[in-house]
Write a protein that holds these residues in place. Structure first.
Motif, mmCIF file in Angstrom:
data_model
loop_
_atom_site.group_PDB
_atom_site.id
_atom_site.type_symbol
_atom_site.label_atom_id
_atom_site.label_comp_id
_atom_site.label_asym_id
_atom_site.label_seq_id
_atom_site.Cartn_x
_atom_site.Cartn_y
_atom_site.Cartn_z
ATOM 1 N N MET A 231 5.849 -15.573 -5.788
ATOM 2 C CA MET A 231 6.661 -14.911 -4.766
ATOM 3 C C MET A 231 6.347 -13.426 -4.715
ATOM 4 N N VAL A 232 5.068 -13.106 -4.664
ATOM 5 C CA VAL A 232 4.620 -11.720 -4.700
ATOM 6 C C VAL A 232 4.235 -11.271 -3.304
ATOM 7 N N SER A 233 4.621 -10.081 -2.983
ATOM 8 C CA SER A 233 4.308 -9.542 -1.664
ATOM 9 C C SER A 233 2.800 -9.424 -1.463
ATOM 10 N N ASP A 234 2.327 -9.848 -0.282
ATOM 11 C CA ASP A 234 0.913 -9.694 0.065
ATOM 12 C C ASP A 234 0.549 -8.228 0.248
ATOM 13 N N ASP A 235 1.570 -7.376 0.361
ATOM 14 C CA ASP A 235 1.332 -5.957 0.630
ATOM 15 C C ASP A 235 0.774 -5.208 -0.578
ATOM 16 N N ILE A 236 0.762 -5.826 -1.749
ATOM 17 C CA ILE A 236 0.178 -5.175 -2.926
ATOM 18 C C ILE A 236 -1.293 -4.847 -2.662
ATOM 19 N N LYS A 237 -1.989 -5.783 -2.006
ATOM 20 C CA LYS A 237 -3.407 -5.556 -1.714
ATOM 21 C C LYS A 237 -3.585 -4.347 -0.795
ATOM 22 N N VAL A 238 -2.650 -4.177 0.135
ATOM 23 C CA VAL A 238 -2.711 -3.033 1.035
ATOM 24 C C VAL A 238 -2.414 -1.748 0.271
#
Length: 351
Positions: A231-238
């Motif tokens: 349940m980790v935000s995909d925004d970490i990559k950004v």
């Protein structure tokens, strides 16, 4: 043994719910008569507390798969000894429901945050537990009126069956700052960065920081926390691509306190919380807090915080910090583990 606490939280790191359980029980220990309350502890517990009045019983069974421990081992112990189970972590024995803390109903309200196969199973399990507690628990305890009202409305629970016991923060006063974090991340200058702390779950709303940081490359953001399941935000990559964002990874409590003490403000853009302890910890360090005007947060932090819309970044944080807010002194006196323990004891003694 009238009430037995599920000691499975002692098998996990003491953060969030686990911290609340440990600190509340530690103060409960000073309020009760000897052996008035028991805690049943798995064999693989990481921590064995040195309590004088809560009776500690060590199981010869470990707790590596929490549903098995909850519904078989812990449930069987409670049934054998004809006692009432008390759970701190959103679950209760299915065939012997007791007193249970339901901190929030996140899994029910935000199904789209659970995308992977494992996470969908977690969601189904949690929703089953919410429903079972709502129908059969002897008493439900929530951590904010916001969470209580959601539970009562969605599951048609009688309000008399749900009590509210707030979280505390006093553990943070015993932690010493570790300023070594600034040697590891020299780009973080005192009072020149915004700091956010969380589990990196989607509800912590890293998207807000992504969008805002893109618009304000002159402002610096330090983001700490570790992943919980998928349940980790995909925004970490950004975030990893933004020059003005420093990803700290896991940081110790001592480092967290240093960051909170030296940041320009503590930023908490979460769109859903049952309570939200980090802003309270930040206030105890003297930090200003910027939090979402959403879920329980306005109820808890009142006029001691600066508020943002968790779904809009059309704001300047530096300008926001010029707003006048109230002192947090009274707020910090309102929320405490001591008060939580006193309120919990009143509930326990009803049984």
């Amino acid at each position: 043994m009238s009430v037995v606490i599920n000691g499975d939280f002692l098998c996990r790191n003491l953060t969030g719910i686990e911290r609340f359980a440990f600190e509340t029980c530690s103060r409960l220990d000073n309020l009760i008569r000897k052996d008035e309350v028991t805690i049943y502890v798995p064999s693989n517990a990481q921590t064995i507390p040195q309590w004088k009045n809560i009776k500690i019983i060590r199981s010869d069974k470990d707790c590596r798969f929490f549903p098995k421990w909850e519904h078989l081992e812990f449930s069987a112990f409670c049934k054998k000894n004809r006692c009432i189970p008390l759970d701190f972590a959103n679950v209760t024995p299915y065939f012997n429901p007791g007193i249970v803390f339901i901190h929030d109903i996140y899994a029910k309200l935000y199904p789209n945050d659970f995308k992977g196969k494992k996470d969908r199973l977690i969601r189904l399990y949690m929703c089953m537990m919410y429903r079972r507690a709502a129908k059969k628990a002897k008493q439900i305890i929530s951590v904010s009126n916001f969470s209580k009202n959601q539970l009562c409305s969605l599951y048609k629970v009688d309000e008399q069956k749900v009590s509210v016991i707030y979280n505390g923060w006093e553990h943070f006063s015993l932690i010493k700052e570790d300023k070594g974090i600034f040697s590891r991340f020299p780009s973080l200058k005192e009072k020149e960065f915004f700091f956010t702390l969380g589990s990196l779950q989607k509800r912590k709303n890293l998207k807000w920081i992504c969008d805002y940081a893109r618009k304000h490359p002159d402002q610096v953001f330090a983001v700490s926390g570790k992943a919980i399941s998928g349940m980790v935000s995909d925004d970490i990559k950004v975030l990893q691509t933004l020059q003005n964002v420093v990803l700290l990874g896991y940081v110790s409590d001592e480092e967290v306190k240093a960051l909170m003490s030296k940041c320009k403000a503590f930023l908490f853009p979460s769109y859903y919380e049952g309570f939200g302890i980090p802003p309270l910890e930040a206030l105890s360090c003297g930090a200003q807090i910027i939090i979402s005007k959403a879920s329980c947060l306005p109820e808890l932090y009142k006029d001691c915080a600066h508020y943002i819309d968790p779904f809009s970044t059309d704001i300047d944080l530096n300008e926001l910090l010029k707003e006048k807010i109230s002192s947090a002194d009274l707020l910090l006196k309102t929320y405490s583990y001591q008060k939580a323990a006193e309120d919990l004891l009143k509930i326990i003694r009803q049984f």
